[in-house]
Design a protein around this motif. Structure first.
Motif, PDB file in Angstrom:
ATOM      1  N   GLY A   1       0.826  -1.197   0.000  1.00 12.59           N
ATOM      2  CA  GLY A   1       0.000   0.000   0.000  1.00 12.59           C
ATOM      3  C   GLY A   1       0.857   1.242   0.000  1.00 12.59           C
ATOM      4  N   PRO A   2       0.202   2.406   0.085  1.00  8.11           N
ATOM      5  CA  PRO A   2       0.970   3.655   0.108  1.00  8.11           C
ATOM      6  C   PRO A   2       1.764   3.850   1.389  1.00  8.11           C
ATOM      7  CG  PRO A   2      -1.363   4.088   0.451  1.00  8.11           C
ATOM      8  CD  PRO A   2      -1.248   2.633   0.101  1.00  8.11           C
ATOM      9  N   LEU A   3       1.327   3.230   2.484  1.00  5.38           N
ATOM     10  CA  LEU A   3       2.052   3.357   3.739  1.00  5.38           C
ATOM     11  C   LEU A   3       3.292   2.471   3.719  1.00  5.38           C
ATOM     12  CD1 LEU A   3      -0.945   3.306   6.250  1.00  5.38           C
ATOM     13  CD2 LEU A   3       0.260   5.295   5.314  1.00  5.38           C
ATOM     14  N   PRO A   4       4.314   2.815   4.513  1.00  9.72           N
ATOM     15  CA  PRO A   4       5.520   1.987   4.551  1.00  9.72           C
ATOM     16  C   PRO A   4       5.209   0.594   5.061  1.00  9.72           C
ATOM     17  CG  PRO A   4       5.550   3.664   6.287  1.00  9.72           C
ATOM     18  CD  PRO A   4       4.423   4.018   5.373  1.00  9.72           C
ATOM     19  N   ALA A   5       5.882  -0.372   4.487  1.00 16.14           N
ATOM     20  CA  ALA A   5       5.633  -1.767   4.849  1.00 16.14           C
ATOM     21  C   ALA A   5       6.130  -2.049   6.254  1.00 16.14           C
ATOM     22  CB  ALA A   5       6.336  -2.690   3.849  1.00 16.14           C
ATOM     23  N   ALA A   6       5.470  -2.999   6.902  1.00 15.91           N
ATOM     24  CA  ALA A   6       5.882  -3.381   8.254  1.00 15.91           C
ATOM     25  C   ALA A   6       7.220  -4.100   8.200  1.00 15.91           C
ATOM     26  CB  ALA A   6       4.821  -4.277   8.877  1.00 15.91           C
ATOM     27  N   THR A   7       7.974  -3.929   9.265  1.00 13.44           N
ATOM     28  CA  THR A   7       9.297  -4.555   9.319  1.00 13.44           C
ATOM     29  C   THR A   7       9.243  -6.009   9.758  1.00 13.44           C
ATOM     30  OG1 THR A   7       9.584  -3.754  11.580  1.00 13.44           O
ATOM     31  CG2 THR A   7      10.381  -2.344   9.801  1.00 13.44           C
ATOM     32  N   GLU A   8       8.097  -6.453  10.235  1.00 12.99           N
ATOM     33  CA  GLU A   8       7.990  -7.831  10.694  1.00 12.99           C
ATOM     34  C   GLU A   8       6.555  -8.326  10.526  1.00 12.99           C
ATOM     35  OE1 GLU A   8       9.147  -7.651  14.764  1.00 12.99           O
ATOM     36  OE2 GLU A   8       7.223  -6.865  15.439  1.00 12.99           O
ATOM     37  N   ARG A   9       6.447  -9.608  10.545  1.00 10.42           N
ATOM     38  CA  ARG A   9       5.141 -10.254  10.487  1.00 10.42           C
ATOM     39  C   ARG A   9       4.912 -11.007  11.795  1.00 10.42           C
ATOM     40  NH1 ARG A   9       5.180 -13.090   4.473  1.00 10.42           N
ATOM     41  NH2 ARG A   9       5.355 -11.166   3.252  1.00 10.42           N
ATOM     42  N   ALA A  10       3.652 -10.998  12.222  1.00  9.61           N
ATOM     43  CA  ALA A  10       3.328 -11.662  13.481  1.00  9.61           C
ATOM     44  C   ALA A  10       1.933 -12.242  13.413  1.00  9.61           C
ATOM     45  CB  ALA A  10       3.435 -10.693  14.656  1.00  9.61           C
TER      46      ALA A  10
ATOM     47  N   SER B   1      -1.233 -12.974  25.839  1.00 15.10           N
ATOM     48  CA  SER B   1      -1.035 -12.997  24.394  1.00 15.10           C
ATOM     49  C   SER B   1       0.248 -13.746  24.068  1.00 15.10           C
ATOM     50  CB  SER B   1      -0.954 -11.568  23.831  1.00 15.10           C
ATOM     51  OG  SER B   1       0.156 -10.875  24.386  1.00 15.10           O
ATOM     52  N   THR B   2       0.215 -14.443  22.967  1.00 14.32           N
ATOM     53  CA  THR B   2       1.387 -15.136  22.465  1.00 14.32           C
ATOM     54  C   THR B   2       1.407 -14.978  20.949  1.00 14.32           C
ATOM     55  OG1 THR B   2       2.514 -17.276  22.328  1.00 14.32           O
ATOM     56  CG2 THR B   2       0.127 -17.313  22.353  1.00 14.32           C
ATOM     57  N   GLU B   3       2.585 -14.879  20.384  1.00 11.85           N
ATOM     58  CA  GLU B   3       2.701 -14.630  18.952  1.00 11.85           C
ATOM     59  C   GLU B   3       4.018 -15.178  18.438  1.00 11.85           C
ATOM     60  OE1 GLU B   3       2.500 -10.433  18.528  1.00 11.85           O
ATOM     61  OE2 GLU B   3       4.362 -10.044  19.608  1.00 11.85           O
ATOM     62  N   ILE B   4       4.008 -15.443  17.139  1.00 20.33           N
ATOM     63  CA  ILE B   4       5.211 -15.855  16.412  1.00 20.33           C
ATOM     64  C   ILE B   4       5.577 -14.724  15.475  1.00 20.33           C
ATOM     65  CG2 ILE B   4       6.204 -17.543  14.843  1.00 20.33           C
ATOM     66  CD1 ILE B   4       4.278 -19.593  15.938  1.00 20.33           C
ATOM     67  N   VAL B   5       6.786 -14.214  15.583  1.00 21.50           N
ATOM     68  CA  VAL B   5       7.235 -13.046  14.837  1.00 21.50           C
ATOM     69  C   VAL B   5       8.371 -13.467  13.921  1.00 21.50           C
ATOM     70  CG1 VAL B   5       8.050 -10.663  14.995  1.00 21.50           C
ATOM     71  CG2 VAL B   5       6.603 -11.601  16.803  1.00 21.50           C
ATOM     72  N   THR B   6       8.327 -12.968  12.689  1.00 27.40           N
ATOM     73  CA  THR B   6       9.405 -13.204  11.734  1.00 27.40           C
ATOM     74  C   THR B   6       9.590 -11.960  10.894  1.00 27.40           C
ATOM     75  OG1 THR B   6      10.228 -14.699  10.028  1.00 27.40           O
ATOM     76  CG2 THR B   6       7.887 -14.162   9.978  1.00 27.40           C
ATOM     77  N   GLY B   7      10.611 -11.941  10.056  1.00 29.44           N
ATOM     78  CA  GLY B   7      10.905 -10.778   9.229  1.00 29.44           C
ATOM     79  C   GLY B   7       9.888 -10.593   8.121  1.00 29.44           C
ATOM     80  N   GLN B   8       9.900  -9.395   7.524  1.00 30.27           N
ATOM     81  CA  GLN B   8       8.975  -9.082   6.443  1.00 30.27           C
ATOM     82  C   GLN B   8       9.325  -9.846   5.176  1.00 30.27           C
ATOM     83  OE1 GLN B   8       6.239  -7.502   6.446  1.00 30.27           O
ATOM     84  NE2 GLN B   8       5.814  -7.450   4.251  1.00 30.27           N
ATOM     85  N   GLY B   9      10.606 -10.092   4.958  1.00 32.77           N
ATOM     86  CA  GLY B   9      11.012 -10.802   3.741  1.00 32.77           C
ATOM     87  C   GLY B   9      10.859 -12.298   3.903  1.00 32.77           C
ATOM     88  N   GLY B  10      11.777 -13.025   3.283  1.00 29.98           N
ATOM     89  CA  GLY B  10      11.769 -14.468   3.421  1.00 29.98           C
ATOM     90  C   GLY B  10      12.107 -14.877   4.842  1.00 29.98           C
TER      91      GLY B  10
END
Length: 274
Positions: free
Chosen positions: A111-120, A133-142
């Protein structure tokens, strides 16, 4: 002159032996066989008379009302439609737990907004006063092993309507590569309403982080914050619920001089559903 009856006209009275003979003959089986049988109607009348006399003088039964047996009590948590929590309810009732999914950085397209640096991805259980709360976090790329971690956090806060603001949180994360980390935070503040539509909150937060590595160790920070929340729905006279949320804070580390000042401004538009 009339003539008198002769002596033979007057029979002599029967003697006792003759009377006895006559009685024996009358009661003999032969005499009973020759006697006419009783009619069926007379026999029925006699039986009905005896039964009526018996039922007439028989004791009248007394009917006594018996109290109905009480229905078995059904526990509150088994009753359909019964509430599951609250004061004065069954302590065995299963409480309602709110579940909110956590999704960050999973937009299908850029989108027009800057991409997130991580996925969760994860799950948050409970309301604002107590949540896990519990979550699994990884990078935005591969997928990268060094930026993937499993995090958890437990938060306990005060009543949202209370003037005293406080909260305590404990959490941590376990990285796929690197050392594990433990975090903690305590917040204490005061909330007041200088105006009907404005809420002002001043608070101070103490946060700490410990990394299970010899080169990092313990780190902490002290952050005073000011938050202003204004409800602009009535002044603007719009069908949308308009909320303006402004926050300003200054993070001061316990060790070092890496001072950070951060501020946020958020305008929320909510359409109330009927």
């Amino acid at each position: 002159m009339p003539s008198l009856p002769s002596q033979s006209a007057f029979a002599s009275p029967p003697r006792p032996l003759a009377l006895a003979a006559l009685l024996l003959l009358a009661t003999s089986p032969a005499a009973r066989a020759q006697a006419p049988a009783e009619e069926p109607a007379q026999m029925l009348d006699a039986a009905f008379g005896e039964e009526a006399e018996t039922s007439l003088f028989a004791p009248i039964p007394r009917w006594e009302a018996t109290a109905p047996e009480p229905a078995p009590e059904v526990p509150g948590y088994l009753t359909p439609g019964s509430p599951r929590r609250g004061a004065g309810r069954n302590p065995l009732a299963r409480p309602e737990i709110a579940a909110t999914p956590i999704r960050r950085g999973l937009a299908p397209g850029a989108g027009p907004l800057p991409a997130a640096t991580e996925r969760a991805v994860g799950m948050k259980l409970g309301a604002d006063q107590l949540s896990l709360s519990t979550e699994i976090v990884t990078g935005q790329g591969g997928w990268q092993r060094h930026d993937t971690r499993l995090g958890w956090n437990v938060t306990r806060g005060a009543d949202p309507d209370s003037e005293i603001v406080w909260s305590a949180a404990a959490g941590g994360n376990l990285a796929a590569a690197g050392a594990a980390e433990q975090t903690g935070e305590a917040v204490l503040g005061y909330r007041l309403r200088p105006h009907d539509i404005v809420t002002l909150t001043t608070e101070i937060a103490l946060a700490g982080r410990y990394t299970f590595a010899t080169q990092n160790g313990l780190a902490g920070s002290l952050t005073p914050r000011v938050k202003v929340v204004a409800d602009l729905t009535q002044p603007l006279a719009t069908p949308w619920r308009t909320m303006l949320d402004v926050s300003l804070g200054r993070q001061v580390p316990m060790v070092g001089r890496d001072i950070q000042t951060n501020g946020t401004a958020l305008l929320r538009l909510e359409l109330p559903t009927p």
